[in-house]
Design an enzyme around this catalytic site. Structure first.
Site, PDB file in Angstrom:
ATOM      1  N   TYR A 112       0.847  -1.194   0.000  1.00  0.00           N
ATOM      2  CA  TYR A 112       0.000   0.000   0.000  1.00  0.00           C
ATOM      3  C   TYR A 112       0.880   1.241   0.000  1.00  0.00           C
ATOM      4  O   TYR A 112       1.851   1.319   0.755  1.00  0.00           O
ATOM      5  CB  TYR A 112      -0.879   0.009   1.265  1.00  0.00           C
ATOM      6  CG  TYR A 112      -1.734   1.244   1.392  1.00  0.00           C
ATOM      7  CD1 TYR A 112      -3.028   1.269   0.872  1.00  0.00           C
ATOM      8  CD2 TYR A 112      -1.242   2.394   2.010  1.00  0.00           C
ATOM      9  CE1 TYR A 112      -3.804   2.411   0.958  1.00  0.00           C
ATOM     10  CE2 TYR A 112      -2.020   3.537   2.098  1.00  0.00           C
ATOM     11  CZ  TYR A 112      -3.307   3.533   1.580  1.00  0.00           C
ATOM     12  OH  TYR A 112      -4.072   4.667   1.658  1.00  0.00           O
ATOM     13  N   GLU A 151      -3.699   7.442  -4.166  1.00  0.00           N
ATOM     14  CA  GLU A 151      -3.631   6.160  -3.455  1.00  0.00           C
ATOM     15  C   GLU A 151      -3.357   5.022  -4.430  1.00  0.00           C
ATOM     16  O   GLU A 151      -4.080   4.848  -5.412  1.00  0.00           O
ATOM     17  CB  GLU A 151      -4.954   5.893  -2.728  1.00  0.00           C
ATOM     18  CG  GLU A 151      -4.896   4.664  -1.833  1.00  0.00           C
ATOM     19  CD  GLU A 151      -6.230   4.388  -1.136  1.00  0.00           C
ATOM     20  OE1 GLU A 151      -7.245   4.260  -1.846  1.00  0.00           O
ATOM     21  OE2 GLU A 151      -6.239   4.314   0.097  1.00  0.00           O
TER      22      GLU A 151
END
Ligand code: ADP
Ligand code: MG
Length: 398
Positions: A119, A207
């Site tokens: 991530y 993101e």
């Protein structure tokens, strides 16, 4: 402003960020030709909506199967079949709410053989007034859960704007992800490119989940979510064409035409106010008396009668609204103008729910008189407290 994954990847590609090759499909009949442009052997077919959690999402319609909004195909034919199944259907994910979102665009991209999923996100950190990186080895799944259960697995650091991105930052990303050798160098390169893209395009949030290492040792961004700072959009006229109005609240678009700020919420009381401070106070006091606001519409400082009428129409068009509270402090705005706007709007659109009006300030007596003599069923209120109690009682009685 938010954009679709395929648009975000297109933009990042221009900055040299490694993303898989892929093409969007807007019409089912184009699916096969689009899929043929990719080599395979795996085609990933991805629903494009402005919400995450697509992989674990479910379509409302049975025709689309129960395989979710991201599917792996092993042939051109299968990929185009998936496109046809997804287009026009409604995808429900943890982020869309129960109503879901209609899929009007699909993205087909090269499948990656994934070795590990990470991530990485970037945002403007208001505490440090800097761009921050948020990095974790726990990619691909629900990062909110990781943040809650294993916060130590998430590393955050910010970049000093005076120095900009430096090799140190890239090394921190690599170290957090446990990458060494060539992969560490790829991580440094990626961090620098993402930072440049973020700053040059005035992003508010970026993101990448998942950021993957492929089985052949390449770092690659398999998902990309970008939102831009609306206040800086004027510097990027080319970004406007990426706007997809079908993803936005129709009432917010209508309100923006009249230069009104409209925010949709989940409750039952529609609020027409002037000024952001008064809006916040109005929402708070409704909650204090135990109900929830359905929205608020800020008519601003110098609204005309026409603007007030438009505002009122937008509020009444929402079927969630079980009662309306008009709470205006007339400073520059005059109470009689508000009163005339409200009356004009009620006469054109009708009034099927209780309406409480609280006016204060310039020309307040004139405003109240206009409402009293209108013959309409409007509940007058003396102050904010009184107004909130009256509208809460009215929607509960209804
Ligand atoms: P969402 O976050 O909305 O669920 P993603 O784009 O992250 O959508 O896709 C969900 C999952 O599908 C990813 O975590 C990844 O495991 C897999 N996936 C997505 N794109 C690819 C791709 N190009 N190749 C292989 N797997 C992929
Ligand atoms: Mg994702």
């Amino acid at each position: 402003m938010n954009i679709h994954e395929y648009q975000a990847k297109g933009l990042l590609r221009e900055f040299g960020v490694p993303v898989p090759d892929g093409y969007p499909v807007l019409k089912a009949e184009d699916a096969e030709a689009v899929a043929r442009q990719l080599r395979g052997p795996v085609w990933v077919v991805k629903s494009q909506i402005h919400a995450g959690g697509r992989g674990k999402g479910k379509f409302k319609e049975k025709a689309a199967g129960d395989k979710g909004g991201v599917r792996l195909a092993s042939s051109v034919e299968e990929a185009s079949a998936f496109v046809r199944e997804m287009l026009g259907q409604t995808l429900v994910t943890a982020q869309t709410g129960p109503a879901g979102k209609q899929v009007n665009r699909v993205y087909i991209e090269d499948g990656s053989a994934i070795a590990s999923e990470f991530y990485l996100s970037m945002l403007v950190d208001r505490d440090t007034s800097r761009v921050a990186f948020v990095v974790s080895t726990e990619g691909g799944m629900n990062i909110e859960e990781v943040a809650h259960d294993n916060p130590e697995k998430i590393r955050t650091f910010s970049v000093d704007p005076a120095t900009g991105i430096m090799p140190l930052h890239g090394r921190t990303v690599a170290e957090t992800l446990g990458l060494t050798g060539d992969l560490a160098r790829q991580a440094e390169d990626l961090a620098a490119k993402l930072y440049r893209a973020f700053v040059e395009e005035d992003m508010a949030m970026l993101e990448i989940n998942p950021l993957v290492v492929t089985k052949d040792g390449k770092l690659r961004c398999l998902d990309a979510k970008v939102s831009f700072d609306d206040n800086a959009l004027f510097r990027h006229p080319d970004l406007f064409k990426l706007r997809d109005e079908t993803e936005e609240d129709a009432k917010e678009i209508e309100a923006s035409k009249y230069d009104l700020a409209y925010i949709a919420l989940d409750g039952t009381i529609g609020c027409m106010v002037n000024g952001a401070g008064l809006a916040m106070a109005t929402l708070d006091i409704i909650k204090l008396y135990g109900e929830e606001p359905a929205n608020f519409l800020d008519v601003g400082g110098g609204a005309s009668e026409e603007k007030v009428t438009a505002a009122f129409k937008i509020i009444t068009a929402d079927p969630q609204v079980k009662g309306i509270l008009v709470n205006i402090f007339g400073g520059i705005m005059k109470c009689d103008v508000i009163a005339r706007g409200v009356i004009a709007a009620v006469k054109t659109v009708g009034l099927e729910v209780p309406l409480v009006v609280r006016l204060e300030g310039t020309n307040v007596e004139e405003g109240k008189q206009i409402i009293r003599s209108s013959g309409l069923n409007v509940i007058p209120a003396d102050d904010l407290d009184d107004a909130a109690q009256k509208i809460v009682a009215a929607v509960r009685g209804a």
